[in-house]
Design an enzyme around this catalytic site. Structure first.
Site, PDB file in Angstrom:
ATOM      1  CG  ASN A   7      31.569  42.604 -11.421  1.00 21.93           C
ATOM      2  OD1 ASN A   7      30.533  42.879 -10.813  1.00 21.93           O
ATOM      3  ND2 ASN A   7      31.573  41.838 -12.507  1.00 21.93           N
ATOM      4  CE  LYS A   9      32.065  38.352 -11.386  1.00 22.78           C
ATOM      5  NZ  LYS A   9      32.577  37.142 -12.010  1.00 22.78           N
ATOM      6  CG  HIS A  94      30.390  40.268 -16.693  1.00 23.15           C
ATOM      7  ND1 HIS A  94      30.270  38.901 -16.526  1.00 23.15           N
ATOM      8  CD2 HIS A  94      31.501  40.636 -16.015  1.00 23.15           C
ATOM      9  CE1 HIS A  94      31.261  38.478 -15.765  1.00 23.15           C
ATOM     10  NE2 HIS A  94      32.022  39.508 -15.438  1.00 23.15           N
ATOM     11  CD  GLU A  96      29.778  36.283 -14.076  1.00 22.63           C
ATOM     12  OE1 GLU A  96      29.260  37.237 -13.471  1.00 22.63           O
ATOM     13  OE2 GLU A  96      30.909  35.834 -13.805  1.00 22.63           O
ATOM     14  CD  GLU A 166      35.833  40.355 -16.866  1.00 22.59           C
ATOM     15  OE1 GLU A 166      36.351  40.520 -15.761  1.00 22.59           O
ATOM     16  OE2 GLU A 166      34.622  40.130 -17.010  1.00 22.59           O
ATOM     17  N   GLY A 172      36.526  33.237 -12.663  1.00 20.87           N
ATOM     18  CA  GLY A 172      36.145  32.410 -11.514  1.00 20.87           C
ATOM     19  C   GLY A 172      36.735  31.010 -11.513  1.00 20.87           C
ATOM     20  CB  SER A 212      41.464  33.789 -12.250  1.00 20.37           C
ATOM     21  OG  SER A 212      40.348  32.929 -12.368  1.00 20.37           O
TER      22      SER A 212
HETATM   23  P1  13P Z   1      36.897  36.579 -11.158  1.00 22.97           P
HETATM   24  O1  13P Z   1      37.893  37.640 -10.720  1.00 22.97           O
HETATM   25  O2  13P Z   1      36.138  35.979 -10.004  1.00 22.97           O
HETATM   26  O3  13P Z   1      37.536  35.577 -12.063  1.00 22.97           O
HETATM   27  O4  13P Z   1      35.786  37.341 -12.027  1.00 22.97           O
HETATM   28  C1  13P Z   1      36.186  38.189 -13.031  1.00 22.97           C
HETATM   29  C2  13P Z   1      35.032  38.950 -13.493  1.00 22.97           C
HETATM   30  O5  13P Z   1      34.081  38.412 -14.036  1.00 22.97           O
HETATM   31  C3  13P Z   1      35.033  40.403 -13.240  1.00 22.97           C
HETATM   32  O6  13P Z   1      34.053  41.043 -13.973  1.00 22.97           O
END
Ligand code: 13P
Length: 258
Positions: A7, A9, A94, A96, A166, A172, A212
């Site tokens: 991903n 992003k 997601h 976010e 997640e 992150g 992570s």
């Molecule tokens: P990270 O791997 O940066 O923690 O992000 C995970 C994520 O949101 C994947 O969709």
């Protein structure tokens, strides 16, 4: 089979996406047992990345979708538009988007139903906040998210569904969930989804972990039978780290093949 979903992003533009797609494919070169690889570039890079991954076996996915086919929905992208540029998989819900864009369970449900109708494969994200985790209520929140997302959904035999666990606090932050937390939650997600969608769907569901994931911890997650794959954010745009995650998946597949 193990799946790695990258991903990207909103981290890469079109040119960077093309370069990253090339680098990502190179991580698979020369390997005997390869994981399924799904790449989720930003919308504007989908067409260009499609050209790079064509005939490679890698799968093209989108980070989001809208639930109507067409119309006055400024700024949205429909599932048909995504199919037009070769997208087969779509990330939905997601954290976010839930947190920053205030996407609700109801909106996520509409997206899931629409995507199934058009034959795209959803990757639904679920997961609890740090506060909920500390209060020991993670399963309650995940259960509620699953029930809402699949409300009125019926899987046809050809449908495929991925669910990514997640935890919000793990995204992150460099602080992933523990293997035992992940395994316990995956067992729970699988059985509840089966309960919601019906007995025969078990073979159509895949459960992945995200939060992570990096080259250091990927092997520990991927070697678990309950973990069908990983959803990678930050480490998916750093090719050296991503290479180590692919390496971990290959090692797990190699070990399983003997
Ligand atoms: P990270 O791997 O940066 O923690 O992000 C995970 C994520 O949101 C994947 O969709």
């Amino acid at each position: 089979m193990k799946t790695i979903i990258a991903n990207w992003k909103m981290n890469v533009g079109v040119r960077e996406s093309v370069a990253l797609a090339r680098g990502t494919l190179l991580t698979l070169r020369g390997r005997k047992h390869i994981p399924e690889l799904v790449i989720l570039p930003p919308f504007v890079a989908l067409s260009e990345v499609r050209k790079v991954v064509a005939r490679s076996g890698a799968i093209l996915g989108a980070q989001n979708v809208f639930w109507e086919d067409a119309g006055a929905y400024t700024g949205e992208i429909s599932a048909r538009m995504l199919q037009e540029v070769g997208v087969t998989h779509v990330l939905i819900g997601h954290s976010e988007r839930r947190q920053v864009l205030h996407e609700t369970d109801e909106m996520i449900n509409k997206k899931i139903l629409h995507v199934f109708e058009l034959g795209l494969k959803p990757i639904l994200c679920v997961g609890e906040t740090a506060q909920v985790h500390q209060a020991g209520k993670s399963k309650d929140v995940v259960a509620q998210q699953l029930k809402a997302a699949f409300s009125s959904a019926h899987l046809r035999p050809s449908d495929r569904l991925s669910i990514a666990y997640e935890p919000v606090w793990a995204i992150g932050t460099g602080q992933s969930a523990t293997v035992s937390e992940i395994v316990e939650m995956h067992v729970f997600i699988r059985s509840l989804t089966q309960e919601i969608l019906g007995e025969r769907v078990l073979s159509q569901i895949r459960v992945l972990y995200g939060g992570s994931v990096d080259g250091e911890n990927a092997y520990r997650f991927l070697r678990e039978k309950e973990v069908d794959g990983v959803l990678v954010g930050g480490a998916s745009v750093k090719i050296n780290q991503f290479k180590d995650i692919v390496q971990a998946a290959c090692e797990v597949l190699e070990a399983q093949s003997v």
